[in-house]
Write an enzyme that holds these catalytic residues in place. Structure first.
Site, short mmCIF file in Angstrom:
data_model
loop_
_atom_site.label_atom_id
_atom_site.label_comp_id
_atom_site.label_asym_id
_atom_site.label_seq_id
_atom_site.Cartn_x
_atom_site.Cartn_y
_atom_site.Cartn_z
N LYS A 45 0.87 -1.19 0.00
CA LYS A 45 0.00 0.00 0.00
C LYS A 45 0.90 1.24 0.00
O LYS A 45 1.92 1.26 0.72
CB LYS A 45 -0.87 -0.05 1.27
CG LYS A 45 -1.87 1.08 1.41
CD LYS A 45 -2.69 0.90 2.69
CE LYS A 45 -3.78 1.90 2.88
NZ LYS A 45 -4.58 1.66 4.10
N SER A 57 -9.36 1.82 3.23
CA SER A 57 -8.52 2.55 2.31
C SER A 57 -7.56 1.68 1.50
O SER A 57 -7.02 2.14 0.50
CB SER A 57 -7.70 3.60 3.07
OG SER A 57 -6.88 2.99 4.06
N SER A 78 -9.75 -0.28 7.40
CA SER A 78 -9.13 -0.15 6.07
C SER A 78 -8.49 -1.41 5.51
O SER A 78 -8.13 -1.44 4.33
CB SER A 78 -8.10 0.98 6.08
OG SER A 78 -8.75 2.22 6.05
#
Lengths: 450, 60
Positions: A74, A149, A173
């Site tokens: 990420k 996210s 997330s």
């Protein structure tokens, strides 16, 4: 392919790390591009590292299960020499001088990063509709959000580009995108995995954890990244568990708590039915199912919101230019500026009260089983969803069943437990007592095999 | 305090003010649970806060 399957092919000489990485790069540059799953792809560096892993294997050096396996992080994790944007214009040109501890540990374990996955701006949201680096799309239906996210990580796994990826979870997330994309996501206990070199969001809730195509892959990744870190004072010295322990054929003696309040209220009927079916499956394997009243999740959600709004706004207190942010993120920053210091401190004090209440619950049951999200993945065009005739903001609905585990710091895992009639994945959430990741993973593997 | 770092409160939108007012409606009553003598300010530490670390794995 799972990590184990790739490992077998590698060690039997049927493939090489270069071939695996080349395939992942090809998929990232084609399917991944259509899904806006990546912010940065580093082809040259990835192939160079893969070749090194192949040379090592040929020389009898085997770093373990992750040796030569492609991954991506990420874009919130610092990567030395590779920009780390946080999905934001604020960090558009930020090139860290060092790797995050989790990134470093994966590299030492032999994993080969092909790049950085796309995410919701600053990790502050659940849609991954990122206006700066492209809206991330769900591999199951490109008209739908992947959740966030960690949206790019989850959709890359669902699209078969990667077997696993690093994510972060401050208010769901990891678990929300795992649920919407039909992959496995684990938010470990607060402090279990170092956060050194990870762009913070709300520091007293931020967790690092894996997303993967199956539970065992999650376990292999957690084994590589868990443990204390002198560079992260919030990391824990609690002993590590045996995260890859084989699942039990029976679940006799296990007490599964099913929330009587909150978690099954206001959820889509198909989601509720699939989760209850998974619970019946556990019962068939010998588990006892007990309905329990869980200490006020609505209160925990409010406590979480007060703390999160304050901590994020404190972090970005010097940001004055709204044009550098998408409106939803800017709105949250503004809301955080309105929270009084006394409210923040009292919210932190309230966490201790609920910690004790949940400790009492964990003495009655071994695990809580509930939906991960109240519904399947919403359309990109939707800002509200309708659940049982009631309209609700997508962000509030997606995080509604999440924040309890972040506020307490307890481990929580999402795994697929079926699909809706329209073919969208449904997530089962398992929440456990602090530092019970080994147990949760073993249980999840039993459920996965049902 | 550095005034430059504190946006004037007048710039904050009415919608965002309303959201925080709604949040306060849920949060404020919770503070009645707090007693000054028993709830110190803590830096959250999951290991230090729980009393469950010695519990056995039910599937072992």
């Amino acid at each position: 392919m799972t990590i184990r399957e790739m490992g077998r092919l590698l060690r039997s000489g049927k493939t090489s790390s270069v071939e695996l990485v080349e395939e992942a790069l090809h998929r990232a540059e084609t399917i991944g591009k259509q899904l806006n799953a990546f912010i940065t792809i580093d082809r040259d560096k990835a192939l160079e590292l893969a070749a090194e892993r192949d040379r090592e294997l040929a020389a009898g050096i085997d770093r373990g299960p992750l040796h030569g396996i492609p991954t991506a992080h990420k874009d919130l994790f610092y990567t030395r020499g590779i920009r780390t944007t946080g999905g934001s214009l604020v960090f558009r040109d930020f090139v860290p001088g060092y790797d995050a501890t989790a990134v470093e540990k994966l590299r030492i374990a032999g994993a080969v990063s092909i790049g950085k996955t796309n995410l919701h701006e600053l990790a502050y949201g659940v849609t991954s509709k990122n206006p700066h680096y492209g809206f991330v799309r769900n591999a199951h239906d490109p008209d739908r959000i992947p959740g966030g996210s960690s949206g790019g990580s989850a959709t890359s796994i669902a699209a078969g580009i990667l077997a696993f990826s690093l994510g972060t979870d401050t208010g769901g997330s990891i678990r929300i995108p795992a649920s919407y994309c039909g992959v496995v996501g684990l938010k470990p206990t607060y402090g279990r995995v170092s956060r050194h070199g990870v762009l913070p969001l709300a520091t007293s809730f931020d967790h690092v954890g894996p997303l993967a195509s199956c539970v065992e892959d999650c376990a292999l990744v957690l084994s590589a990244i868990a443990g204390p870190d002198p560079r992260d004072p919030s990391s824990s010295r609690e002993p590590l568990g045996d995260y890859t322990a084989k699942p039990e054929p029976r679940l006799d003696g296990l007490i599964v708590g099913v929330p009587r309040n909150f978690f099954f209220e206001r959820i889509d009927a198909e989601v509720g039915a699939a989760v209850r079916q998974a619970i019946i499956g556990m019962e068939r394997l010998g588990a006892s199912v007990r309905e329990v009243a869980v200490p006020d999740p609505e209160a925990l959600n409010a406590i979480h919101r007060v703390i999160q709004l304050s901590e994020v706004s404190a972090l970005y207190h010097n940001q004055r230019d709204p044009s550098r942010f998408d409106l939803p993120a800017w709105n949250l920053l503004e809301q955080g500026r309105l929270i009084a210091a006394s409210e923040y401190v009292n919210a932190q004090r309230l966490r201790s009260i609920f910690r004790r209440e949940y400790d009492a619950l964990w003495r009655e049951i071994h695990v809580l089983a509930a939906p991960t999200t109240p519904m399947t993945a919403p359309l990109i065009s939707e800002t509200t969803v309708e659940i049982n005739g009631e309209a609700e903001d997508v962000r509030m609905a997606s995080t509604r069943l999440m924040r309890t585990a972040n506020t307490l710091g307890d481990p929580a895992l999402s795994l697929p437990c079926g699909k809706s009639r329209s073919g969208l994945p449904i997530g089962l959430q398992l929440i456990g007592r602090p530092f019970s990741e080994a147990f949760l993973l073993k249980l999840a593997r039993s459920i996965e095999g049902m | 305090m550095d005034a430059q770092n504190n946006p004037p409160s007048s710039q904050i939108s009415d919608a965002n003010r309303a959201t925080v007012v709604d949040l306060r409606r849920i949060f404020e009553p919770l503070t009645a649970l707090l007693k000054p003598e028993i709830e110190p300010i803590v830096v959250y530490d999951a290991a230090a806060q729980t009393s469950l670390l010695s519990q056995p794995d039910p599937l072992k």
